[in-house]
Structures are given as C-alpha cells and as structure tokens.
Design an enzyme around this catalytic site. Structure first.
Site, short mmCIF file in Angstrom:
data_model
loop_
_atom_site.label_atom_id
_atom_site.label_comp_id
_atom_site.label_asym_id
_atom_site.label_seq_id
_atom_site.Cartn_x
_atom_site.Cartn_y
_atom_site.Cartn_z
N SER A 133 46.94 26.55 26.90
CA SER A 133 48.00 25.67 26.41
C SER A 133 49.37 26.19 26.78
CB SER A 133 47.94 25.53 24.88
OG SER A 133 49.07 24.79 24.45
N LYS A 188 40.84 24.42 21.63
CA LYS A 188 41.93 23.80 22.40
C LYS A 188 42.02 22.32 22.05
CE LYS A 188 45.34 22.97 24.89
NZ LYS A 188 45.35 22.04 25.97
N HIS A 191 43.62 22.15 18.77
CA HIS A 191 45.04 22.46 19.01
C HIS A 191 45.77 21.18 19.41
CE1 HIS A 191 48.30 23.10 21.93
NE2 HIS A 191 48.56 24.25 21.35
N ASN A 192 45.18 20.44 20.32
CA ASN A 192 45.82 19.21 20.78
C ASN A 192 45.89 18.17 19.66
OD1 ASN A 192 45.83 20.52 23.22
ND2 ASN A 192 45.26 18.72 24.40
N GLU A 195 48.66 19.10 17.59
CA GLU A 195 49.85 18.75 18.40
C GLU A 195 50.18 17.25 18.25
OE1 GLU A 195 49.59 20.10 22.60
OE2 GLU A 195 49.77 17.99 23.15
#
Ligand code: 6PG
Length: 463
Positions: A133, A188, A191-192, A195
């Site tokens: 990232s 990940k 994480h997105n 986000e």
C-alpha cells in the site's frame, strides 16, 4: 553478473518499486512484456531514464530475464490482479526451478492467492502473496508491505522488502510477515475497505459543510484545524485537494461526482458477508460509491422529488466529534473482521503489529493508527479500550445530532449515520431478533431458542 532480485510488470507501481529497490543498492532485473505497437522496449527505455537504474538489467524476454537472476530466484510480480497473474505465472513456470520465490505485490484476491500458493507449491515453487500500500509515491519512497505464505521462505525475501518499506516512528520497517496462505492479501483488502470508509467520511463532512454554504477554502481550514488531534494522510490530501485551483476556479468543483473503484471494496464487502461479521461501514462506503455512479438516474430522481433546504444546525465541533466517533467504529470493525478471519483460518495475525506497519507508507496511516498499536496489544476489541470508551462517550451526543440533522436535511451520509446506528445495535442488550426467529419458525419451522433456557435447545411451535 546475476541480479539479486527481479521485477515483472512496469506499470506505475512496478516502476516505482524497481527504482526503490535500485536506490537501496540491490542489483535488479526488470521485465515488461512486448506488445507490438503498444508496449515496446518498455524495460530498456525505463532503465535508461533513471540514474539509479544504471546497473539494472532490462528485458522483454521472459526466459532471459529469469536466467539473469541468482538462484533461488526472487521475483516480484507487479501485474494487474486477476487472470493476468495466472497467465504470467503460467509463462514463468517453464523457466523456474524448485525453491524459486514469486512475490505477488498486486491487489490480488486472497483466495486466489491461496489457490496459486498450493498450485505452485505442488511444483516445488514458493509463492508469497504480498499486500503493498502507498500508491505511486509510497512505492517509490517506502510503502507498507504485508507479505504472507511460507514463513521460512519469508526470511529469504525479508531483507529486500524491509529495505524498501516505509519506516515507523521508531525507524522500524513498515513490513511484517502476516501469516500463511493469502493472509497478506486479505489484510490489504481490509486495509482498502477501511480506506473506503475513511474517504467516505471525509466526503460526508465535506458535503455537510458545503450544504451549510462553507467555501472550499473554509472547508480546508476546518479540516486543517482537525489535524492537531486527528491527523491522517487522507485528511492531509483532502485539504490539498480542496485548495487546488485551476485558473480562478477550484478543480474539485469541476470533477464529476461519480466515484469509481477497482474492486477491493467489493471483495471486502463480499467477505464481510461470508464471514458473517457485522462490519457495516465498508459496505456502506462501497454502496455510496455505487449510488454516486448512477448520476443520470440521480438527476432524473432529483427532478421528481424536491429537496428541503438544509436548516440543521451542526457546529464545527459536533462535526469533528462525529468524524472522530465514526473513525473509531471504522477501525474497530476493520480490525475485528481481520481477527475473525485470522481465527477462522489459523493465520495468527498480530493485530498490533499490523497496525504498526500501517502507521507509515500506506493510505490509511494516521495518528489514530499509532494509538491503535498500543490499544490492540491489550485487547482486539477496541470497544473495551478505556481511552476509546472515554472518547466514544464524549462524542456520542454529537454524532446523534449530526446523524439526525443529515436525515432531516436530506444529506446522504451513510457512513456517519451507520457508525452511530451500528454502535446502538452493538451496545443493545436486547434486539428484536426474537421476532425474526419467531417469523422464521412460523413460515419455515426453522426453530428458536428460549430466553433463560441454559440447555440452548432449539424448539418449534405450531403457530
Ligand atoms: C493503496 C491503495 C491502492 C489503490 C486502490 C484504490 O493502498 O495503495 O488502496 O491499492 O489506490 O486499489 O482502490 P479503488 O480504485 O477501488 O478506489
């Protein structure tokens, strides 16, 4: 002379990572496919462009690229997620030997990563699914890196990944072994998702301020004042965006309000449903993007139904408190989801360490993330944390007022509203699920459990 490490795929991220590796003094080989008229001599041209790539070896022939690498080979794959990864792996396999390591640094789906791992392992090859990232700049200056797969193989690639990663406040690399299988790509993906919510929350605060007639510059000033105690990368870039001018006009005002996506929020939402986890904010943020996308339909509906003038009184302090409240719920839901998946798959993910590698390099790095490193050491459930309980209690009134004002004022604010709605459900000692169970039993004989029955027996009633 052989290269220590190779990289396939010279798109934006691949280029930045290659330069980052070369800047750290590694001898690298770089490969980009040859597509007549479209992608010709990409690696050669790129290598010539940058001084730090002077020693790098460029290729558009896969066999020669592989031959240029020390064994066991270490190859970073930076190609588009999806079928391309399988195509490249298929081509690569012909040239690879047992114990060679392929690191997929794209946004691949974690289940695909687990599948690829097993398939390659059957041929003696090692596949490390690795979340990366930080966007273009992060990849060049130091991304946050989330590798997963065989733990003993990680030690062979650790020095490269740690060298190119961002640093945390103590100077430690924002890179850590996540767990086996596709766990690196799983975190990940979440994480997105986090986000998406962080971005949507800022968009909702912007919408509220705009409806109150605040100018872009004044919105930037409000956000600027939040940096003191709620600083984050996304807050900072939002301030920059609000201030960006094109001639005399704000660029932001000229951008069409149709949000795109590349799929990781969609995957996160599907996995939330599959794990049966009440992580309600990521879906809310995703569907806000989907709703925005149907601009033409919205214009049509806007013609049909009038919109009330916004008269809700929302103070700047209330808005800031609401933003803070919603961010706590977002991180709480995200980490709880990761914990759930980790338990289910036996990944044994260290959530505090994960928060630590998210304090630098990545899109969701923030001051709050730094606090979470400590909080998550004590308990994975953030709603039991003394400091956060205090903040939640102090901001609860504000988010209630803001959510109510948004509903009254017809401002679409799904994440702000859902954050408090979720909280109310989460702290409700009783919910109307007894009625749901009765309904299920009524029409489908799905049975129900009785209050106070410690046997937990499932019963059916002839309604
Ligand atoms: C990152 C970003 C990166 C990318 C997303 C954007 O961590 O560096 O998350 O992976 O920006 O793919 O996703 P959307 O296009 O779905 O917004």
């Amino acid at each position: 002379m052989s290269s220590e490490i190779g990289l396939i795929g010279l798109g934006v991220m691949g280029k930045s990572l290659s330069r980052n590796l070369a800047q750290k003094g590694f001898k690298i080989s770089i490969f980009n496919r040859h597509v007549a008229g479209k992608e010709e001599d990409v690696a050669v041209k790129f290598q010539r462009e940058y001084q730090e790539l002077k020693e790098a070896q460029p290729f558009d022939n896969l066999g020669e690229f592989v031959k240029s690498l020390e064994t066991p080979r270490k190859i970073i794959l930076m190609v588009n997620a999806g079928p391309t990864v399988d195509l490249v792996l298929n081509d690569l396999q012909e040239f690879l030997e047992p114990q060679d390591i392929v690191i997929d640094g794209g946004n691949s789906h974690y289940q695909e990563t687990s599948r690829r791992m097993s398939e390659l392992e059957a041929h003696g090859l090692i596949f490390m699914g690795t979340g990366v990232s930080g966007g273009e700049e992060g990849a060049l200056k130091g991304p946050s890196i989330m590798p997963s797969g065989q733990k003993d193989a990680y030690s062979k690639i650790q020095k490269y990944l740690e060298a190119i990663a961002a640093r945390d406040a103590d100077g430690k690399p924002c890179c850590t072994y996540i767990g086996k299988e596709g766990s690196g790509h799983f975190v990940k993906m979440i994480h997105n998702g986090i986000e998406y919510v962080e971005m949507q929350l800022l968009a909702e605060c912007y919408a509220i301020l705009k409806r109150q007639g605040t100018s872009n510059e004044n919105i930037a000033q409000v956000f600027e004042s939040w940096r003191q105690d709620l600083d984050s990368y996304l807050l900072q870039i939002t301030i920059d965006i609000l201030r960006k001018k094109e001639g005399n006009d704000y660029l932001l005002d000229k951008i069409l309000d149709k949000a795109g996506n590349k799929g990781t929020g969609n995957w996160a939402t599907v996995s939330i449903a599959n794990y049966g986890q009440p992580a309600t904010l990521i879906p809310a943020a995703l569907f806000a993007r989907y709703l925005s996308f149907f601009k033409e339909l919205r214009l049509e509906t806007a013609e049909t139904f009038s919109t009330k003038k916004f008269s809700g009184e929302i103070t700047k302090d209330q808005l800031k408190d609401s933003y803070q409240f919603a961010r706590i719920m977002n991180h709480h839901q995200g980490f709880a989801l990761i914990h759930r998946a980790s338990e289910q798959h036996g990944w044994d993910i260290d959530l505090s360490e994960l928060a630590r590698i998210w304090t630098g390099g990545c899109i969701i790095k923030s001051d709050f993330m730094k606090e979470l490193v400590e909080y998550l050491k004590a308990d994975v459930n953030l709603l039991t944390n003394e400091n956060l309980i205090e903040i939640i209690n102090a901001t609860h009134n504000a988010i209630q007022s803001v959510a109510a004002a948004c509903i009254q004022g017809e401002i679409h604010a799904p994440c702000l509203i859902e954050s408090v709605n979720y909280f109310h459900g989460q702290k409700a000692a009783t919910l109307p699920a007894n009625l749901i169970q009765a309904q299920r039993d009524y029409f489908g004989a799905h049975t129900y459990q009785r209050v106070g029955d410690s046997s937990g027996e499932f019963l059916h009633t002839e309604w």
